[in-house]
Design an enzyme around this catalytic site. Structure first.
Site, PDB file in Angstrom:
ATOM      1  N   HIS A   1       2.719 -13.084   3.654  1.00 51.90           N
ATOM      2  CA  HIS A   1       2.915 -12.255   2.680  1.00 51.90           C
ATOM      3  C   HIS A   1       2.988 -10.757   3.731  1.00 51.90           C
ATOM      4  O   HIS A   1       1.663 -10.472   4.405  1.00 51.90           O
ATOM      5  CB  HIS A   1       1.524 -11.524   1.531  1.00 51.90           C
ATOM      6  CG  HIS A   1       1.381 -10.380   0.465  1.00 51.90           C
ATOM      7  ND1 HIS A   1       2.733  -9.785   0.657  1.00 51.90           N
ATOM      8  CD2 HIS A   1       0.527  -9.809  -0.162  1.00 51.90           C
ATOM      9  CE1 HIS A   1       2.519  -8.274  -0.070  1.00 51.90           C
ATOM     10  NE2 HIS A   1       1.006  -8.900  -0.288  1.00 51.90           N
TER      11      HIS A   1
ATOM     12  N   LYS B   1       6.934 -16.711  -0.003  1.00 51.64           N
ATOM     13  CA  LYS B   1       5.586 -16.332   0.507  1.00 51.64           C
ATOM     14  C   LYS B   1       4.898 -17.664   0.523  1.00 51.64           C
ATOM     15  O   LYS B   1       4.332 -17.356   1.827  1.00 51.64           O
ATOM     16  CB  LYS B   1       4.769 -15.498  -0.717  1.00 51.64           C
ATOM     17  CG  LYS B   1       5.127 -13.813  -0.350  1.00 51.64           C
ATOM     18  CD  LYS B   1       3.786 -13.204  -0.817  1.00 51.64           C
ATOM     19  CE  LYS B   1       4.248 -11.601  -1.185  1.00 51.64           C
ATOM     20  NZ  LYS B   1       5.111 -11.173  -2.374  1.00 51.64           N
TER      21      LYS B   1
ATOM     22  N   PHE C   1      -1.770  -2.865  -4.151  1.00 49.03           N
ATOM     23  CA  PHE C   1      -3.043  -2.754  -4.295  1.00 49.03           C
ATOM     24  C   PHE C   1      -2.685  -0.939  -5.086  1.00 49.03           C
ATOM     25  O   PHE C   1      -2.101  -0.624  -4.900  1.00 49.03           O
ATOM     26  CB  PHE C   1      -3.892  -2.340  -2.792  1.00 49.03           C
ATOM     27  CG  PHE C   1      -4.690  -3.909  -2.844  1.00 49.03           C
ATOM     28  CD1 PHE C   1      -4.353  -4.964  -3.772  1.00 49.03           C
ATOM     29  CD2 PHE C   1      -5.315  -3.931  -1.873  1.00 49.03           C
ATOM     30  CE1 PHE C   1      -5.255  -6.154  -3.060  1.00 49.03           C
ATOM     31  CE2 PHE C   1      -5.607  -5.132  -1.618  1.00 49.03           C
ATOM     32  CZ  PHE C   1      -5.830  -6.370  -2.225  1.00 49.03           C
TER      33      PHE C   1
ATOM     34  N   GLU D   1       1.196 -12.124 -13.407  1.00 52.24           N
ATOM     35  CA  GLU D   1       2.404 -12.449 -13.351  1.00 52.24           C
ATOM     36  C   GLU D   1       3.517 -13.436 -13.620  1.00 52.24           C
ATOM     37  O   GLU D   1       4.637 -12.976 -14.478  1.00 52.24           O
ATOM     38  CB  GLU D   1       3.144 -12.051 -12.122  1.00 52.24           C
ATOM     39  CG  GLU D   1       4.636 -12.236 -11.441  1.00 52.24           C
ATOM     40  CD  GLU D   1       4.575 -11.753 -10.076  1.00 52.24           C
ATOM     41  OE1 GLU D   1       5.956 -11.489  -9.743  1.00 52.24           O
ATOM     42  OE2 GLU D   1       4.303 -12.199  -8.966  1.00 52.24           O
TER      43      GLU D   1
ATOM     44  N   HIS E   1       6.211 -11.321  -7.186  1.00 50.17           N
ATOM     45  CA  HIS E   1       5.767 -10.806  -6.323  1.00 50.17           C
ATOM     46  C   HIS E   1       4.817 -12.000  -5.483  1.00 50.17           C
ATOM     47  O   HIS E   1       4.355 -11.963  -4.153  1.00 50.17           O
ATOM     48  CB  HIS E   1       5.157  -9.799  -6.455  1.00 50.17           C
ATOM     49  CG  HIS E   1       4.034  -9.207  -5.826  1.00 50.17           C
ATOM     50  ND1 HIS E   1       4.604  -8.548  -4.716  1.00 50.17           N
ATOM     51  CD2 HIS E   1       2.382  -9.544  -5.171  1.00 50.17           C
ATOM     52  CE1 HIS E   1       3.243  -8.194  -4.183  1.00 50.17           C
ATOM     53  NE2 HIS E   1       2.604  -8.201  -4.846  1.00 50.17           N
TER      54      HIS E   1
ATOM     55  N   CYS F   1       1.822  -3.188  -0.823  1.00 49.34           N
ATOM     56  CA  CYS F   1       3.119  -4.094  -0.844  1.00 49.34           C
ATOM     57  C   CYS F   1       3.932  -4.140  -1.748  1.00 49.34           C
ATOM     58  O   CYS F   1       4.608  -4.187  -2.122  1.00 49.34           O
ATOM     59  CB  CYS F   1       1.782  -5.460  -1.088  1.00 49.34           C
ATOM     60  SG  CYS F   1       0.738  -5.937  -0.383  1.00 49.34           S
TER      61      CYS F   1
END
Length: 429
Positions: free
Chosen positions: A358, A353, A417, A332, A321, A180
Protein backbone atom coordinates in the site's frame (compact mmCIF):
# COMPACT_ATOMS: atom_id res chain seq x y z
CA UNK A 1 -28.63 4.72 4.44
CA UNK A 2 -31.58 6.86 3.31
CA UNK A 3 -29.73 8.93 0.72
CA UNK A 4 -28.74 5.82 -1.21
CA UNK A 5 -32.35 5.31 -2.20
CA UNK A 6 -32.03 8.52 -4.17
CA UNK A 7 -28.83 7.82 -6.13
CA UNK A 8 -28.92 10.02 -9.19
CA UNK A 9 -28.90 8.49 -12.65
CA UNK A 10 -26.66 9.86 -15.38
CA UNK A 11 -28.20 12.46 -17.71
CA UNK A 12 -27.04 13.87 -21.02
CA UNK A 13 -25.22 17.20 -20.92
CA UNK A 14 -23.81 19.48 -23.64
CA UNK A 15 -20.49 18.60 -25.30
CA UNK A 16 -17.56 18.52 -22.88
CA UNK A 17 -13.83 18.46 -23.47
CA UNK A 18 -12.52 14.89 -23.49
CA UNK A 19 -9.45 13.94 -21.44
CA UNK A 20 -7.01 11.21 -22.46
CA UNK A 21 -3.83 9.72 -20.99
CA UNK A 22 -0.74 10.23 -23.16
CA UNK A 23 2.16 9.49 -20.81
CA UNK A 24 3.00 7.24 -17.87
CA UNK A 25 5.90 7.09 -15.41
CA UNK A 26 6.44 4.65 -12.53
CA UNK A 27 8.89 4.10 -9.67
CA UNK A 28 7.59 1.26 -7.51
CA UNK A 29 8.47 -1.86 -5.52
CA UNK A 30 7.89 -3.73 -8.80
CA UNK A 31 10.63 -1.73 -10.48
CA UNK A 32 11.36 1.56 -12.18
CA UNK A 33 9.69 2.18 -15.49
CA UNK A 34 6.09 1.57 -16.51
CA UNK A 35 6.83 -1.35 -18.82
CA UNK A 36 8.94 -3.22 -16.26
CA UNK A 37 6.45 -2.70 -13.41
CA UNK A 38 3.55 -3.82 -15.61
CA UNK A 39 5.37 -6.94 -16.80
CA UNK A 40 6.36 -7.87 -13.25
CA UNK A 41 2.79 -7.35 -12.07
CA UNK A 42 1.39 -9.63 -14.77
CA UNK A 43 4.03 -12.28 -14.02
CA UNK A 44 2.92 -12.39 -10.38
CA UNK A 45 6.09 -10.88 -8.96
CA UNK A 46 6.03 -9.28 -5.51
CA UNK A 47 8.11 -6.34 -4.28
CA UNK A 48 7.43 -6.82 -0.57
CA UNK A 49 10.54 -7.68 1.47
CA UNK A 50 11.73 -7.98 5.06
CA UNK A 51 13.03 -4.89 6.86
CA UNK A 52 16.30 -6.18 8.28
CA UNK A 53 17.71 -3.07 9.96
CA UNK A 54 18.07 -3.37 13.72
CA UNK A 55 15.71 -0.45 14.36
CA UNK A 56 12.81 -2.49 12.99
CA UNK A 57 13.60 -5.65 14.96
CA UNK A 58 11.26 -4.96 17.88
CA UNK A 59 8.29 -3.77 15.83
CA UNK A 60 5.26 -6.03 15.28
CA UNK A 61 5.45 -5.48 11.50
CA UNK A 62 8.84 -5.84 9.82
CA UNK A 63 8.02 -5.87 6.12
CA UNK A 64 7.42 -3.29 3.40
CA UNK A 65 7.21 -2.75 -0.35
CA UNK A 66 10.60 -1.18 -1.08
CA UNK A 67 11.80 0.44 -4.30
CA UNK A 68 14.88 -1.34 -5.76
CA UNK A 69 17.43 1.38 -4.99
CA UNK A 70 20.40 -0.98 -4.69
CA UNK A 71 19.90 -2.49 -8.13
CA UNK A 72 18.82 0.66 -10.00
CA UNK A 73 21.37 3.40 -10.63
CA UNK A 74 18.73 5.91 -11.74
CA UNK A 75 16.87 5.61 -8.44
CA UNK A 76 20.15 5.86 -6.53
CA UNK A 77 21.05 8.98 -8.51
CA UNK A 78 17.64 10.53 -7.82
CA UNK A 79 18.11 9.89 -4.08
CA UNK A 80 21.64 11.32 -3.96
CA UNK A 81 22.86 13.22 -0.90
CA UNK A 82 22.84 16.50 -2.82
CA UNK A 83 19.20 16.02 -3.85
CA UNK A 84 18.10 14.92 -0.38
CA UNK A 85 19.62 18.05 1.09
CA UNK A 86 17.13 20.10 -0.94
CA UNK A 87 14.16 17.78 -1.34
CA UNK A 88 12.20 15.06 0.42
CA UNK A 89 12.73 11.52 -0.90
CA UNK A 90 9.16 11.49 -2.23
CA UNK A 91 9.85 14.61 -4.27
CA UNK A 92 12.95 12.98 -5.77
CA UNK A 93 10.89 9.95 -6.80
CA UNK A 94 8.15 12.19 -8.23
CA UNK A 95 10.70 13.96 -10.43
CA UNK A 96 12.04 10.62 -11.66
CA UNK A 97 8.56 9.34 -12.55
CA UNK A 98 7.70 12.68 -14.18
CA UNK A 99 10.75 12.47 -16.41
CA UNK A 100 9.56 9.10 -17.75
CA UNK A 101 5.95 10.26 -18.17
CA UNK A 102 6.90 13.38 -20.14
CA UNK A 103 9.29 11.38 -22.32
CA UNK A 104 6.53 8.83 -22.92
CA UNK A 105 4.09 11.60 -23.86
CA UNK A 106 6.75 13.42 -25.88
CA UNK A 107 5.62 16.64 -24.24
CA UNK A 108 8.38 19.21 -23.74
CA UNK A 109 6.73 22.51 -24.65
CA UNK A 110 9.11 25.21 -25.82
CA UNK A 111 6.74 28.17 -26.10
CA UNK A 112 5.26 30.31 -23.34
CA UNK A 113 1.75 29.63 -24.63
CA UNK A 114 2.22 25.85 -24.36
CA UNK A 115 3.82 26.04 -20.93
CA UNK A 116 1.01 28.25 -19.66
CA UNK A 117 -1.60 25.62 -20.52
CA UNK A 118 0.40 22.82 -18.86
CA UNK A 119 -0.13 22.32 -15.14
CA UNK A 120 0.74 19.98 -12.29
CA UNK A 121 -1.37 18.19 -9.68
CA UNK A 122 0.71 15.97 -7.45
CA UNK A 123 0.58 15.22 -3.75
CA UNK A 124 1.72 12.93 -0.98
CA UNK A 125 -0.09 11.34 1.92
CA UNK A 126 2.54 11.83 4.64
CA UNK A 127 5.65 13.89 5.13
CA UNK A 128 9.01 12.29 5.93
CA UNK A 129 8.79 11.69 9.69
CA UNK A 130 12.46 10.75 9.88
CA UNK A 131 13.40 14.21 8.61
CA UNK A 132 11.29 15.78 11.36
CA UNK A 133 12.91 13.62 14.06
CA UNK A 134 16.44 14.22 12.75
CA UNK A 135 15.86 17.97 12.54
CA UNK A 136 14.45 18.07 16.07
CA UNK A 137 17.62 16.33 17.29
CA UNK A 138 19.70 18.86 15.38
CA UNK A 139 17.82 21.72 17.07
CA UNK A 140 18.79 20.32 20.47
CA UNK A 141 22.42 20.81 19.47
CA UNK A 142 21.83 24.34 18.23
CA UNK A 143 19.57 26.58 16.17
CA UNK A 144 22.08 26.89 13.34
CA UNK A 145 22.05 23.11 12.88
CA UNK A 146 18.52 23.29 11.46
CA UNK A 147 18.65 23.16 7.67
CA UNK A 148 17.18 26.17 5.83
CA UNK A 149 15.63 23.57 3.49
CA UNK A 150 13.82 21.75 6.31
CA UNK A 151 10.44 23.46 5.87
CA UNK A 152 10.45 23.24 2.03
CA UNK A 153 11.38 19.56 2.32
CA UNK A 154 8.32 18.70 4.40
CA UNK A 155 5.70 20.76 2.56
CA UNK A 156 3.31 18.36 0.81
CA UNK A 157 2.99 20.62 -2.25
CA UNK A 158 6.72 20.87 -2.91
CA UNK A 159 6.88 17.94 -5.36
CA UNK A 160 4.37 19.73 -7.59
CA UNK A 161 6.38 22.91 -7.13
CA UNK A 162 9.67 21.31 -8.15
CA UNK A 163 8.10 19.75 -11.26
CA UNK A 164 6.60 23.07 -12.27
CA UNK A 165 9.90 24.89 -11.72
CA UNK A 166 12.03 22.30 -13.56
CA UNK A 167 9.89 22.25 -16.69
CA UNK A 168 8.45 25.77 -16.61
CA UNK A 169 4.82 24.63 -16.41
CA UNK A 170 2.66 27.64 -15.56
CA UNK A 171 -0.83 26.17 -15.63
CA UNK A 172 -2.62 25.10 -12.43
CA UNK A 173 -0.11 24.14 -9.71
CA UNK A 174 -2.04 22.04 -7.26
CA UNK A 175 -1.25 19.58 -4.48
CA UNK A 176 -3.59 17.09 -2.87
CA UNK A 177 -3.08 15.40 0.51
CA UNK A 178 -6.02 13.17 1.31
CA UNK A 179 -4.27 10.22 2.93
CA UNK A 180 -4.58 7.07 0.82
CA UNK A 181 -6.92 8.73 -1.70
CA UNK A 182 -4.31 11.36 -2.62
CA UNK A 183 -3.23 9.87 -5.95
CA UNK A 184 -6.76 9.33 -7.24
CA UNK A 185 -7.87 12.79 -6.15
CA UNK A 186 -4.84 14.29 -7.93
CA UNK A 187 -5.80 12.59 -11.19
CA UNK A 188 -9.47 13.46 -10.78
CA UNK A 189 -8.71 17.12 -10.11
CA UNK A 190 -6.37 17.25 -13.11
CA UNK A 191 -9.10 15.68 -15.23
CA UNK A 192 -11.51 18.43 -14.20
CA UNK A 193 -8.97 21.20 -14.78
CA UNK A 194 -8.65 20.05 -18.38
CA UNK A 195 -12.34 19.39 -18.91
CA UNK A 196 -13.19 22.82 -17.51
CA UNK A 197 -10.65 24.58 -19.76
CA UNK A 198 -8.12 25.57 -17.08
CA UNK A 199 -5.38 23.62 -18.87
CA UNK A 200 -4.76 21.51 -21.97
CA UNK A 201 -2.14 19.23 -20.37
CA UNK A 202 -1.71 18.18 -16.74
CA UNK A 203 1.12 16.26 -15.08
CA UNK A 204 -0.62 14.35 -12.31
CA UNK A 205 -0.06 11.72 -9.64
CA UNK A 206 1.41 11.16 -6.22
CA UNK A 207 4.57 10.14 -4.42
CA UNK A 208 5.33 8.52 -1.07
CA UNK A 209 8.56 7.67 0.72
CA UNK A 210 7.77 7.57 4.43
CA UNK A 211 8.80 4.05 5.48
CA UNK A 212 10.58 4.46 8.80
CA UNK A 213 10.47 2.85 12.27
CA UNK A 214 8.28 5.68 13.56
CA UNK A 215 5.78 5.45 10.70
CA UNK A 216 5.51 1.68 11.01
CA UNK A 217 5.21 1.92 14.80
CA UNK A 218 2.40 4.44 14.42
CA UNK A 219 0.44 2.27 11.99
CA UNK A 220 1.08 -0.76 14.19
CA UNK A 221 -0.43 1.08 17.15
CA UNK A 222 -3.52 1.59 14.98
CA UNK A 223 -3.48 -2.18 14.36
CA UNK A 224 -3.51 -1.40 10.64
CA UNK A 225 -0.45 -3.38 9.46
CA UNK A 226 0.08 -7.05 8.72
CA UNK A 227 2.04 -8.74 11.52
CA UNK A 228 1.54 -12.46 10.79
CA UNK A 229 3.83 -12.80 7.77
CA UNK A 230 7.14 -11.28 8.86
CA UNK A 231 8.91 -14.51 7.86
CA UNK A 232 7.05 -14.72 4.54
CA UNK A 233 6.87 -11.12 3.28
CA UNK A 234 5.54 -11.99 -0.17
CA UNK A 235 2.46 -13.60 1.39
CA UNK A 236 1.62 -10.69 3.68
CA UNK A 237 -0.52 -8.50 1.42
CA UNK A 238 -3.58 -10.56 0.50
CA UNK A 239 -6.57 -8.41 -0.50
CA UNK A 240 -9.98 -10.05 -0.15
CA UNK A 241 -8.42 -13.22 1.33
CA UNK A 242 -9.74 -14.76 4.55
CA UNK A 243 -6.24 -14.76 6.12
CA UNK A 244 -5.60 -11.03 5.56
CA UNK A 245 -4.50 -9.26 8.73
CA UNK A 246 -3.53 -5.74 7.71
CA UNK A 247 -1.83 -3.76 4.97
CA UNK A 248 1.86 -3.58 4.07
CA UNK A 249 3.45 -0.15 3.69
CA UNK A 250 4.95 0.64 0.30
CA UNK A 251 6.82 3.50 -1.34
CA UNK A 252 7.20 4.96 -4.82
CA UNK A 253 5.71 7.39 -7.31
CA UNK A 254 3.53 7.24 -10.40
CA UNK A 255 2.86 10.12 -12.77
CA UNK A 256 0.37 10.45 -15.61
CA UNK A 257 0.23 12.99 -18.40
CA UNK A 258 -3.42 13.89 -19.01
CA UNK A 259 -4.30 15.80 -22.14
CA UNK A 260 -7.31 17.29 -23.88
CA UNK A 261 -8.31 14.92 -26.67
CA UNK A 262 -8.17 17.38 -29.60
CA UNK A 263 -4.84 18.72 -28.34
CA UNK A 264 -3.41 15.19 -28.25
CA UNK A 265 -4.89 14.41 -31.66
CA UNK A 266 -3.39 17.54 -33.22
CA UNK A 267 0.14 16.46 -32.31
CA UNK A 268 -0.45 12.78 -33.10
CA UNK A 269 0.16 11.73 -29.49
CA UNK A 270 -0.13 8.14 -28.35
CA UNK A 271 -3.28 7.64 -26.26
CA UNK A 272 -3.49 4.90 -23.62
CA UNK A 273 -7.00 5.47 -22.32
CA UNK A 274 -9.65 8.06 -21.61
CA UNK A 275 -10.73 9.41 -18.23
CA UNK A 276 -14.52 9.50 -18.36
CA UNK A 277 -15.58 10.48 -14.85
CA UNK A 278 -14.58 11.31 -11.31
CA UNK A 279 -16.56 10.78 -8.12
CA UNK A 280 -15.89 11.87 -4.53
CA UNK A 281 -17.61 11.32 -1.21
CA UNK A 282 -17.13 11.41 2.53
CA UNK A 283 -18.03 8.62 4.97
CA UNK A 284 -18.63 11.03 7.86
CA UNK A 285 -18.27 8.07 10.21
CA UNK A 286 -14.85 7.37 11.75
CA UNK A 287 -11.22 8.53 11.45
CA UNK A 288 -9.98 5.20 10.09
CA UNK A 289 -12.93 2.87 9.43
CA UNK A 290 -15.45 3.23 6.56
CA UNK A 291 -19.18 2.96 7.11
CA UNK A 292 -20.13 -0.69 7.52
CA UNK A 293 -22.88 -0.44 4.92
CA UNK A 294 -20.40 0.69 2.25
CA UNK A 295 -22.45 3.81 1.53
CA UNK A 296 -19.41 6.09 1.22
CA UNK A 297 -17.89 3.90 -1.47
CA UNK A 298 -21.26 3.52 -3.18
CA UNK A 299 -21.67 7.29 -3.39
CA UNK A 300 -18.16 7.71 -4.77
CA UNK A 301 -18.57 5.01 -7.44
CA UNK A 302 -22.04 6.18 -8.44
CA UNK A 303 -20.88 9.79 -8.76
CA UNK A 304 -18.02 8.70 -11.01
CA UNK A 305 -20.52 6.85 -13.22
CA UNK A 306 -22.82 9.84 -13.29
CA UNK A 307 -19.98 12.24 -14.04
CA UNK A 308 -18.86 10.02 -16.91
CA UNK A 309 -22.41 9.53 -18.24
CA UNK A 310 -21.87 5.77 -17.93
CA UNK A 311 -24.52 3.20 -17.05
CA UNK A 312 -23.41 0.75 -14.35
CA UNK A 313 -24.06 -2.15 -16.73
CA UNK A 314 -21.17 -0.96 -18.91
CA UNK A 315 -18.55 -1.50 -16.18
CA UNK A 316 -16.64 -4.76 -16.59
CA UNK A 317 -13.64 -4.26 -14.27
CA UNK A 318 -13.09 -2.67 -10.86
CA UNK A 319 -9.58 -2.04 -9.63
CA UNK A 320 -10.35 -2.09 -5.94
CA UNK A 321 -8.78 -0.07 -3.16
CA UNK A 322 -8.65 -3.27 -1.05
CA UNK A 323 -5.58 -2.93 1.17
CA UNK A 324 -5.74 -6.35 2.87
CA UNK A 325 -7.31 -5.11 6.10
CA UNK A 326 -9.92 -7.29 7.84
CA UNK A 327 -12.55 -4.53 7.89
CA UNK A 328 -11.92 -2.41 4.79
CA UNK A 329 -11.87 -5.13 2.14
CA UNK A 330 -15.19 -6.55 3.28
CA UNK A 331 -16.86 -3.13 3.27
CA UNK A 332 -15.63 -2.40 -0.26
CA UNK A 333 -16.95 -5.78 -1.41
CA UNK A 334 -20.31 -4.98 0.18
CA UNK A 335 -20.42 -1.64 -1.64
CA UNK A 336 -19.65 -3.24 -5.01
CA UNK A 337 -22.36 -5.87 -4.57
CA UNK A 338 -24.95 -3.31 -3.48
CA UNK A 339 -24.29 -0.89 -6.33
CA UNK A 340 -23.99 -3.32 -9.23
CA UNK A 341 -26.59 -5.88 -8.12
CA UNK A 342 -27.57 -8.16 -11.03
CA UNK A 343 -24.55 -7.15 -13.13
CA UNK A 344 -22.06 -8.18 -10.45
CA UNK A 345 -21.13 -11.50 -12.06
CA UNK A 346 -20.01 -9.67 -15.23
CA UNK A 347 -17.56 -7.43 -13.36
CA UNK A 348 -13.99 -8.58 -12.75
CA UNK A 349 -12.47 -7.34 -9.48
CA UNK A 350 -8.80 -7.23 -8.49
CA UNK A 351 -6.42 -5.36 -6.20
CA UNK A 352 -2.74 -5.11 -7.14
CA UNK A 353 -1.62 -4.32 -3.59
CA UNK A 354 -0.67 -7.97 -3.09
CA UNK A 355 2.26 -7.28 -5.43
CA UNK A 356 3.50 -3.89 -4.23
CA UNK A 357 1.89 -3.16 -0.86
CA UNK A 358 0.00 0.00 0.00
CA UNK A 359 1.76 3.12 -1.26
CA UNK A 360 -0.55 5.40 0.78
CA UNK A 361 -0.57 8.75 -1.07
CA UNK A 362 0.89 7.09 -4.18
CA UNK A 363 -1.49 4.13 -4.17
CA UNK A 364 -4.38 5.49 -6.21
CA UNK A 365 -2.18 6.86 -8.97
CA UNK A 366 0.02 3.74 -9.29
CA UNK A 367 -3.08 1.56 -9.42
CA UNK A 368 -4.69 3.98 -11.89
CA UNK A 369 -1.66 3.39 -14.15
CA UNK A 370 -2.30 -0.35 -13.94
CA UNK A 371 -6.02 0.18 -14.62
CA UNK A 372 -5.17 2.33 -17.66
CA UNK A 373 -2.83 -0.36 -18.96
CA UNK A 374 -5.53 -2.99 -18.37
CA UNK A 375 -7.94 -0.94 -20.50
CA UNK A 376 -5.24 -0.37 -23.13
CA UNK A 377 -4.00 -3.96 -23.45
CA UNK A 378 -7.17 -5.87 -22.58
CA UNK A 379 -5.48 -7.68 -19.68
CA UNK A 380 -6.64 -7.54 -16.05
CA UNK A 381 -3.84 -7.85 -13.46
CA UNK A 382 -4.21 -10.46 -10.71
CA UNK A 383 -4.71 -10.26 -6.96
CA UNK A 384 -1.80 -12.10 -5.36
CA UNK A 385 -2.28 -14.42 -2.34
CA UNK A 386 -6.02 -14.68 -2.89
CA UNK A 387 -6.29 -18.31 -1.77
CA UNK A 388 -9.66 -18.18 0.01
CA UNK A 389 -11.85 -15.27 -1.12
CA UNK A 390 -14.14 -13.70 1.47
CA UNK A 391 -17.14 -13.99 -0.88
CA UNK A 392 -18.17 -14.88 -4.42
CA UNK A 393 -17.31 -11.70 -6.33
CA UNK A 394 -15.70 -12.31 -9.74
CA UNK A 395 -12.15 -11.93 -8.41
CA UNK A 396 -9.12 -12.14 -10.69
CA UNK A 397 -6.98 -14.27 -8.38
CA UNK A 398 -3.29 -15.16 -8.74
CA UNK A 399 -3.18 -15.09 -12.54
CA UNK A 400 -4.00 -12.40 -15.10
CA UNK A 401 -7.17 -12.64 -17.11
CA UNK A 402 -7.86 -11.47 -20.65
CA UNK A 403 -10.50 -8.77 -20.97
CA UNK A 404 -12.71 -9.50 -23.97
CA UNK A 405 -14.72 -6.34 -24.52
CA UNK A 406 -14.81 -4.02 -27.54
CA UNK A 407 -14.94 -1.03 -25.21
CA UNK A 408 -13.32 -1.70 -21.88
CA UNK A 409 -14.60 0.52 -19.04
CA UNK A 410 -13.28 0.29 -15.47
CA UNK A 411 -13.61 1.94 -12.09
CA UNK A 412 -10.61 2.67 -9.88
CA UNK A 413 -11.40 3.10 -6.18
CA UNK A 414 -9.26 4.85 -3.56
CA UNK A 415 -10.31 5.44 0.03
CA UNK A 416 -8.45 7.21 2.82
CA UNK A 417 -8.36 7.83 6.55
CA UNK A 418 -10.78 10.54 7.57
CA UNK A 419 -13.47 8.93 5.43
CA UNK A 420 -12.36 10.42 2.11
CA UNK A 421 -13.29 8.48 -1.04
CA UNK A 422 -12.44 8.87 -4.71
CA UNK A 423 -13.34 6.88 -7.81
CA UNK A 424 -12.10 7.28 -11.37
CA UNK A 425 -13.96 5.96 -14.40
CA UNK A 426 -11.50 4.95 -17.12
CA UNK A 427 -12.01 3.45 -20.58
CA UNK A 428 -10.12 2.19 -23.60
CA UNK A 429 -9.94 4.65 -26.50
Amino acid sequence: MNSLKHLRKFTKVPHRRRVVVTGLGVVSPLGRGTELAWKNLLKGHCGIVALKDEEYSKLPSRIAGIIPIESDTEIAKALSKSNLKLMAPATCLALLATSEALEDANWFPDSDDEREVTGVTLGMGMIDLKDVCDTNNALKIGYNKVSPFFVPRILPNMAAGHISIKYGFRGPNHAVSTACATGAHSIGDAFRFIRNGDADVMVSGGAEACISPLAIAGFCRLRALSTSFNDEPMKASRPFDKLRDGFVMGEGAAVLVLEEYEHALSRNAKMYAEILGYGLSGDAAHITTPREDGSGAILSMNRALQDGLIDSNNISYINAHATSTPVGDGIESTAIRKLFKENIKEIMVSSTKGAHGHLLGAAGNLEAVFTILACHHGIVPPTLNLDEPIDNLNYVAKQLREWHKERRIALKNSFGFGGTNATLCISSI
